[in-house]
Write a protein that holds these residues in place. Structure first.
Motif, mmCIF file in Angstrom:
data_model
loop_
_atom_site.group_PDB
_atom_site.id
_atom_site.type_symbol
_atom_site.label_atom_id
_atom_site.label_comp_id
_atom_site.label_asym_id
_atom_site.label_seq_id
_atom_site.Cartn_x
_atom_site.Cartn_y
_atom_site.Cartn_z
ATOM 1 N N ARG A 130 -8.271 3.165 4.418
ATOM 2 C CA ARG A 130 -9.410 2.628 3.674
ATOM 3 C C ARG A 130 -10.716 2.885 4.424
ATOM 4 N NH1 ARG A 130 -7.672 0.208 -0.654
ATOM 5 N NH2 ARG A 130 -9.803 -0.284 -1.209
ATOM 6 N N THR A 177 -13.330 6.059 -7.291
ATOM 7 C CA THR A 177 -12.767 5.911 -5.935
ATOM 8 C C THR A 177 -11.234 5.910 -5.949
ATOM 9 O OG1 THR A 177 -12.852 3.491 -5.957
ATOM 10 C CG2 THR A 177 -14.795 4.646 -5.124
ATOM 11 N N ASP A 201 -12.675 -2.541 -4.647
ATOM 12 C CA ASP A 201 -13.403 -3.238 -3.572
ATOM 13 C C ASP A 201 -14.849 -2.759 -3.471
ATOM 14 O OD1 ASP A 201 -12.814 -0.653 -2.832
ATOM 15 O OD2 ASP A 201 -12.463 -1.121 -0.725
ATOM 16 N N ARG A 251 -5.746 8.684 -4.806
ATOM 17 C CA ARG A 251 -4.721 9.484 -5.475
ATOM 18 C C ARG A 251 -4.614 10.873 -4.838
ATOM 19 N NH1 ARG A 251 -2.903 8.037 -10.660
ATOM 20 N NH2 ARG A 251 -3.594 5.959 -11.254
ATOM 21 N N SER A 285 -0.704 2.804 -4.446
ATOM 22 C CA SER A 285 -1.083 1.479 -3.934
ATOM 23 C C SER A 285 -0.566 1.250 -2.517
ATOM 24 C CB SER A 285 -0.563 0.375 -4.847
ATOM 25 O OG SER A 285 -1.326 0.351 -6.019
ATOM 26 N N ARG A 306 1.572 -2.630 -9.121
ATOM 27 C CA ARG A 306 0.280 -2.269 -8.507
ATOM 28 C C ARG A 306 -0.665 -3.459 -8.445
ATOM 29 N NH1 ARG A 306 -3.026 2.370 -10.135
ATOM 30 N NH2 ARG A 306 -2.192 2.368 -12.229
ATOM 31 N N ASP A 317 -2.219 -4.428 -4.950
ATOM 32 C CA ASP A 317 -3.682 -4.331 -4.834
ATOM 33 C C ASP A 317 -4.336 -5.702 -4.604
ATOM 34 O OD1 ASP A 317 -3.303 -1.643 -5.360
ATOM 35 O OD2 ASP A 317 -4.029 -1.724 -7.426
ATOM 36 N N ARG A 329 -2.888 -7.326 -0.771
ATOM 37 C CA ARG A 329 -2.933 -6.633 0.524
ATOM 38 C C ARG A 329 -3.909 -7.352 1.462
ATOM 39 N NH1 ARG A 329 -5.776 -1.743 -2.468
ATOM 40 N NH2 ARG A 329 -7.904 -2.521 -2.454
#
Ligand code: DC
Length: 216
Positions: free
Chosen positions: A106, A31, A128, A36, A97, A177, A181, A184
Motif C-alpha cells: 500500500r 486506484t 482509502d 489489480r 484483496s 472482498r 477490505d 484489514r
C-alpha cells in the motif's frame, strides 16, 4: 482540485468516477486497477500470495501507469504493457484483496497515487482515498449500495465481459472482498468523517453523477 470517491465493490464508484472526471475534464485515477495490475504480475511470476516479501519487492520494481485517452477510455499499463482487460479476469478479482492488504504494498501504491493525483485536477476512486491517500481532498464521497444490488451489478458486468460466473459465485467473491477490505489492519475501507454518503441502490448512473456534481 482532488475529488475522492470511496466505497465497496459494486457500489458504482468506477462508472460514476469516470463519468464525473469526463464532465469536469479532470484526470480519472482508478486506484483499484493499480492493485489489480500488481496482482496480475504476482500471479504471472507464480509468487504465492503468502510470500509477502517477494510481493513487496515486486511492487517497488513494477512500473504501473494509468493513461486517460482523449475519448475517456482508461488504459492501465504494467511495465509498458496494456493490461486493461487482463486485470478484470475473475482470478485477479479473487486474489487482489489479499495483495492490497499488505501494508508495504500500500505504501508503494499510495506514493504512486499521490504522484498521479498531484499532477492537477483529478477524481480518484478506491477504498482509502479520503481517509489516507488524500485526506485533504476538496470533496469526499462515500458511495454505497445494498449488498444484493451490488452483486446484481457485478453479475451483469461479468456476463457482459463473457465471464462464466454464477450469481452465487459473484456474491461469495463480493462478500469475501468486503470482509478483507473492511477488516484489514492498514487503511481499511471506511467512510471519512467529512465524506458525503451516497446510497446508489435506487439511482441511475446519471442521477448519481448529477448528485455529485451539485455537491461539487
Ligand atoms: O475497485 P476494485 O474492485 O477494482 O478494487 C480491487 C481491490 O483493490 C479491492 O478489493 C480492494 C483493493 N483496493 C484497495 O485496497 N484500495 C484502493 N484504494 C483501491 C482498491
Amino acid at each position: 482540485m482532488i475529488i475522492a470517491i470511496d466505497g465497496p465493490a459494486g457500489a458504482g464508484k468506477s462508472t460514476v468516477a469516470k463519468l464525473l472526471a469526463k464532465k469536469l475534464k479532470f484526470l480519472y485515477i482508478d486506484t483499484g486497477a493499480m492493485y489489480r495490475a500488481l496482482t496480475l504480475k504476482v500471479l504471472a511470476e507464480k509468487i504465492n500470495i503468502k510470500e509477502t516479501d517477494k510481493i513487496i519487492k515486486l511492487a517497488s520494481q513494477s512500473n504501473i501507469n494509468l493513461i486517460n485517452d482523449p475519448d475517456g477510455t482508461l488504459r492501465v499499463l504494467l511495465d509498458g504493457r496494456d493490461v486493461s482487460s487482463a486485470i478484470r479476469q475473475p482470478v485477479i478479482t479473487q486474489f487482489v484483496s489479499d495483495i492490497a492488504k499488505i501494508g508495504d504494498v500500500r505504501k508503494v501504491m499510495v506514493g504512486l497515487q499521490r504522484k498521479l493525483g498531484g499532477q492537477g485536477d483529478a477524481v480518484l476512486d478506491g477504498r482509502d482515498i479520503g481517509t489516507v491517500v488524500f485526506p485533504d481532498a476538496h470533496k469526499k464521497f462515500y458511495v454505497d449500495a445494498d449488498f444484493k444490488e451490488r452483486v446484481n451489478r457485478r453479475y451483469k458486468e461479468a456476463l457482459g465481459l463473457g465471464q462464466n460466473l454464477t450469481f452465487e459465485e459473484v456474491a461469495e467473491d463480493l462478500s469475501n472482498r468486503d470482509n478483507i477490505d473492511s477488516n484489514r489492519k492498514v487503511a481499511p475501507l471506511k467512510q471519512a468523517d467529512d465524506a458525503i454518503y451516497v446510497d446508489t441502490t435506487n439511482l441511475s448512473i446519471e442521477e448519481v453523477v448529477d448528485k455529485l456534481l451539485k455537491e461539487i
